[in-house]
Scaffold this motif. Structure first.
Motif, PDB file in Angstrom:
ATOM      1  N   ALA A 283      56.770  11.465  62.361  1.00 11.81           N
ATOM      2  CA  ALA A 283      57.093  12.037  61.027  1.00 11.81           C
ATOM      3  C   ALA A 283      58.267  11.601  60.658  1.00 11.81           C
ATOM      4  CB  ALA A 283      56.911  13.551  61.237  1.00 11.81           C
ATOM      5  N   ASP A 287      58.801   9.520  57.012  1.00 17.57           N
ATOM      6  CA  ASP A 287      59.704   9.879  55.734  1.00 17.57           C
ATOM      7  C   ASP A 287      60.603   8.901  55.633  1.00 17.57           C
ATOM      8  OD1 ASP A 287      60.717  11.970  54.238  1.00 17.57           O
ATOM      9  OD2 ASP A 287      62.295  11.866  55.463  1.00 17.57           O
ATOM     10  N   TRP A 290      58.831   5.993  53.564  1.00 14.97           N
ATOM     11  CA  TRP A 290      58.556   6.367  52.250  1.00 14.97           C
ATOM     12  C   TRP A 290      59.665   6.202  51.382  1.00 14.97           C
ATOM     13  CZ3 TRP A 290      60.639   9.936  48.907  1.00 14.97           C
ATOM     14  CH2 TRP A 290      59.657  10.205  47.703  1.00 14.97           C
ATOM     15  N   MET A 359      52.641   6.326  52.131  1.00 14.68           N
ATOM     16  CA  MET A 359      53.172   7.572  51.820  1.00 14.68           C
ATOM     17  C   MET A 359      52.765   8.174  50.702  1.00 14.68           C
ATOM     18  SD  MET A 359      54.299  10.262  53.617  1.00 14.68           S
ATOM     19  CE  MET A 359      54.810   9.318  55.077  1.00 14.68           C
ATOM     20  N   GLU A 360      52.978   7.613  49.631  1.00 11.33           N
ATOM     21  CA  GLU A 360      52.431   7.973  48.054  1.00 11.33           C
ATOM     22  C   GLU A 360      51.149   8.265  48.210  1.00 11.33           C
ATOM     23  OE1 GLU A 360      55.947   5.809  45.375  1.00 11.33           O
ATOM     24  OE2 GLU A 360      54.313   4.512  45.939  1.00 11.33           O
ATOM     25  N   GLN A 362      49.118   9.061  50.703  1.00 11.65           N
ATOM     26  CA  GLN A 362      48.822  10.245  51.314  1.00 11.65           C
ATOM     27  C   GLN A 362      49.266  11.328  50.638  1.00 11.65           C
ATOM     28  OE1 GLN A 362      49.705   9.432  55.053  1.00 11.65           O
ATOM     29  NE2 GLN A 362      49.238  11.368  55.928  1.00 11.65           N
ATOM     30  N   MET A 363      50.438  11.460  49.784  1.00 13.02           N
ATOM     31  CA  MET A 363      50.897  12.661  49.281  1.00 13.02           C
ATOM     32  C   MET A 363      50.505  12.761  47.790  1.00 13.02           C
ATOM     33  SD  MET A 363      54.618  12.735  50.924  1.00 13.02           S
ATOM     34  CE  MET A 363      55.111  14.069  50.070  1.00 13.02           C
ATOM     35  N   LEU A 491      55.014  18.747  49.254  1.00 11.88           N
ATOM     36  CA  LEU A 491      54.636  19.159  50.630  1.00 11.88           C
ATOM     37  C   LEU A 491      55.647  19.501  51.421  1.00 11.88           C
ATOM     38  CD1 LEU A 491      51.729  16.457  51.424  1.00 11.88           C
ATOM     39  CD2 LEU A 491      51.314  18.789  50.664  1.00 11.88           C
ATOM     40  N   ARG A 493      57.999  19.946  55.119  1.00 18.59           N
ATOM     41  CA  ARG A 493      58.211  18.845  56.218  1.00 18.59           C
ATOM     42  C   ARG A 493      57.123  19.243  57.113  1.00 18.59           C
ATOM     43  NH1 ARG A 493      62.307  15.225  55.951  1.00 18.59           N
ATOM     44  NH2 ARG A 493      62.175  15.198  58.174  1.00 18.59           N
ATOM     45  N   SER A 495      54.332  19.862  56.728  1.00 21.82           N
ATOM     46  CA  SER A 495      52.722  19.625  56.575  1.00 21.82           C
ATOM     47  C   SER A 495      52.019  18.502  57.143  1.00 21.82           C
ATOM     48  CB  SER A 495      52.842  19.319  54.908  1.00 21.82           C
ATOM     49  OG  SER A 495      51.442  18.857  54.429  1.00 21.82           O
ATOM     50  N   ARG A 498      51.474  14.858  55.571  1.00 23.87           N
ATOM     51  CA  ARG A 498      52.418  13.896  55.517  1.00 23.87           C
ATOM     52  C   ARG A 498      52.227  12.922  56.969  1.00 23.87           C
ATOM     53  NH1 ARG A 498      57.594  14.288  53.537  1.00 23.87           N
ATOM     54  NH2 ARG A 498      57.778  15.819  52.131  1.00 23.87           N
ATOM     55  N   SER A 524      44.078   7.524  53.531  1.00 20.59           N
ATOM     56  CA  SER A 524      45.198   8.418  53.169  1.00 20.59           C
ATOM     57  C   SER A 524      45.106   9.918  54.100  1.00 20.59           C
ATOM     58  CB  SER A 524      45.674   8.752  52.082  1.00 20.59           C
ATOM     59  OG  SER A 524      44.461   9.200  51.313  1.00 20.59           O
TER      60      SER A 524
END
Length: 624
Positions: A283, A287, A290, A359-360, A362-363, A491, A493, A495, A498, A524
């Motif tokens: 994770a 991060d 991202w 990451m974009e 996915q979120m 979201l 951290r 979640s 992510r 995603s």
């Protein structure tokens, strides 16, 4: 991490800054990138502290000490400048959380994790002591965890082995009380044995979640450190003897770093992080990725804007010069009107490329994307409805037709390529794919290529006529919106949304269930492993709580309570789907992990396979 503020530098030396890793009383640590693309952690000292000659000397000593250590379990110095008003030091960026954070969020390490930690710390000490240094500030916050093992950072108060112990002007000992040695607490000269003591204290914390010298205040901690035996009762027996030796009050009775490394290798456990720690490390890396990818996209957008500004200024100069010439010729009005009607001047790039990061995607807030683009297509006549694969709503288009519109962000790349073909149009330099279901129902998709193929699909269902022109118009508007601004879900951290879905699957377990060979595909929100024995999928989503659905019944997956969907038991032994509620969100919704198996082999039950996967997967989820 956090975004750079206007007060943060955009570059230090040749390093471009990306984000803020952290701030403290002494300075800030920034994430940067070298001209070659390598990530660096840049420690910049506050200007008011750098004005203190003794503090600047200490920072210079840190730079010099860090340069002397080049082992695999430390962070190498890549660049520095101690001359400017705010001196800085750039080291190799270690992409992992610190030991303190992992233990706090994931709990104590098991014996295999302790062996990996002990061996890594011992290896780092071997290199540090070989360079003639004593680190003097070994603590959980200065140990970062990577998939390969721990890495030691921060040589801010490191000293040569023959140097005297250093005190501040007020007499306070420099160091971290809960992890310093007794001789350091008393201000006596330090040897490499002092670092070994700190390792023993950290291993105790990693094994039990608490320091071996607890206390509610610094004086109490220091008193316990010097006058009470360490509390190591919770340390596993194969490691406890070694930890007790490291925590000996007598420095001469402690093992050396080499002895510690040899003893760690004999611990009867495979050196590996627990599943929860692996998930936390993954994770952290997601991060970081991202921030890097978002920074790159923002840099490209900023460069495009700067180039546009330059072109606009050049155009204005040409227009002004031409106007003067025309005035001299007596035809200013005609000339200016001709310039005003010319196309292609001082206009933004009409079709910039789409550079969405994994990451974009996915979120991505699909409902926000629709909300921003629907005004270009018609009038929204219903609430935006978040769905498992995106968002949907209803609109009335310019032709007064009622339209159902759905934006999906998790379609399969292989399925999209199989059933959708290029229609001869493109947006953001990407072909638009068509999938006409009926005359009034239509799909338009693009496959994004940045950061790995992913699919964006807009589906339309109109009351009459052909829905494909509106689907193409809508998808074009959505993609153009995403080239300018990517709205993300807020979201937390912890979640699960992510987390890259395939990172939760143990590769060997997945292969044993699906069979070999197996095709793997990730979007995603889901991961698919399709093999000769079974089809296995893991889906991450926010949906209705499974305990609120009458079709579900409880089932135990290891020590966890999950929910089996009875609808999938219509083919007993062949198909099974079980969901686990990872985190309640709002109302009757929750974040769910759902594992589905279609079993091709009659020898095994599909639900048994699902339970095995879930029991192995759940401990890897982020902790709430």
């Amino acid at each position: 991490m956090k975004s750079l503020t206007p007060q943060d530098p955009r570059s230090l030396g040749s390093n471009r800054m990306i984000a803020v890793i952290g701030r403290g009383g002494m300075g800030r640590v920034l994430l940067g990138r070298t001209p070659t693309g390598r990530l660096v952690a840049v420690k910049q000292i506050h200007a008011h502290l750098a004005g203190d000659p003794s503090f600047r000397a200490r920072f210079s000593q840190e730079v010099e000490s860090s340069r002397q250590v080049t082992g695999a379990y430390t962070a190498a110095v890549l660049d520095s400048d101690i001359v400017p008003e705010s001196p800085w030091l750039a080291t190799e960026y270690i992409d992992g959380p610190d030991l303190e954070t992992v233990v706090k969020e994931c709990g104590p390490l098991h014996l295999g994790g302790l062996r990996l930690l002990a061996a890594g710390l011992a290896s780092a000490l071997v290199e540090i002591h070989r360079a003639g240094l004593v680190h003097r500030d070994l603590k959980p916050g200065n140990v970062l965890l990577t998939p390969e093992g721990p890495r030691v950072i921060d040589f801010g108060i490191a000293r040569a082995q023959d140097g005297a112990a250093q005190l501040t002007a007020t007499g306070a000992v420099v160091g971290s009380p809960a992890y310093m040695s007794p001789e350091q607490a008393e201000g006596r000269p330090l040897t490499p044995a002092s670092d070994v003591f700190s390792v023993g204290a950290m291993l105790t914390m990693a094994a039990t979640g608490a320091s071996p010298f607890p206390g509610s205040s610094t004086p109490q901690i220091l008193y316990n450190l010097m006058h009470t035996p360490p509390n190591t009762e919770g340390v596993p027996e194969p490691l406890r003897g070694l930890v007790d030796a490291c925590l000996s009050q007598n420095p001469e009775q402690r093992p050396t770093a080499e002895d510690l490394l040899t003893a760690a290798a004999r611990i009867p456990a495979e050196p590996a992080w627990p599943a929860t720690a692996k998930s936390r490390i993954a994770a952290h890396r997601a991060d970081s990725d991202w921030w890097v990818q978002t920074s790159e996209r923002e840099l490209r957008n900023r460069e495009q804007l700067e180039n546009l500004t330059i072109r606009r200024r050049a155009l204005l100069k040409r227009i002004a010069f031409a106007a003067v010439l025309v005035l001299l010729m007596g035809a200013a009005i005609v000339a200016v009107s001709r310039w005003a009607t010319m196309s292609g001047h001082a206009q933004p790039q009409a079709d910039p490329s789409l550079t969405l990061t994994p990451m974009e995607l996915q979120m991505l807030d699909a409902c926000k994307v629709l909300d921003l683009t629907i005004p270009k297509l018609g009038t929204r006549t219903a609430d935006l409805n978040k769905t498992g694969d995106g968002c949907g709503t209803q609109i009335t288009d310019a032709g007064n037709r009622k339209v159902r519109m759905d934006l999906s962000t998790i379609a399969s790349v292989s399925e999209t390529e199989k059933y959708s073909k290029p229609i001869g149009a493109a947006v953001a330099w990407t072909p638009i794919l068509g999938d006409k279901i009926t005359g009034r129902m239509c799909k338009r998709s693009i496959i994004t290529q940045s950061g790995g193929p992913s699919v964006l699909t807009l589906s339309t269902d109109v009351t009459d006529g052909d829905g494909c022109p509106l689907a193409q118009q809508g998808l074009t508007a959505i993609v153009q919106q995403l080239t300018r601004y990517v709205p993300l879900l807020p979201l937390p951290r912890n979640s699960i949304l992510r987390v890259p879905p395939c990172s939760l699957l143990d590769e060997r377990l997945a292969q044993s269930i699906s069979g070999d060979p197996a095709r793997r595909e990730e979007t995603s929100s889901y991961c698919v492993v399709d093999g000769s024995d079974a089809y296995l999928s893991v889906n991450l989503e926010e949906a209705m709580r499974p305990d609120k659905d009458s079709l579900n019944s409880t089932v135990q997956t290891g020590q966890f309570t999950s929910y089996i969907r009875n609808v999938w038991l219509k083919s007993p032994g062949k198909s099974c789907e079980i969901g686990y509620m990872a985190r309640p969100t709002t109302g009757d919704n929750a974040e769910l992990v759902t594992v589905h198996v279609d079993n091709w082999s009659p020898a095994t039950d599909s639900c048994d396979k699902v339970k095995t996967v879930l029991a192995d997967l759940i401990p890897r989820l982020p902790k709430s």
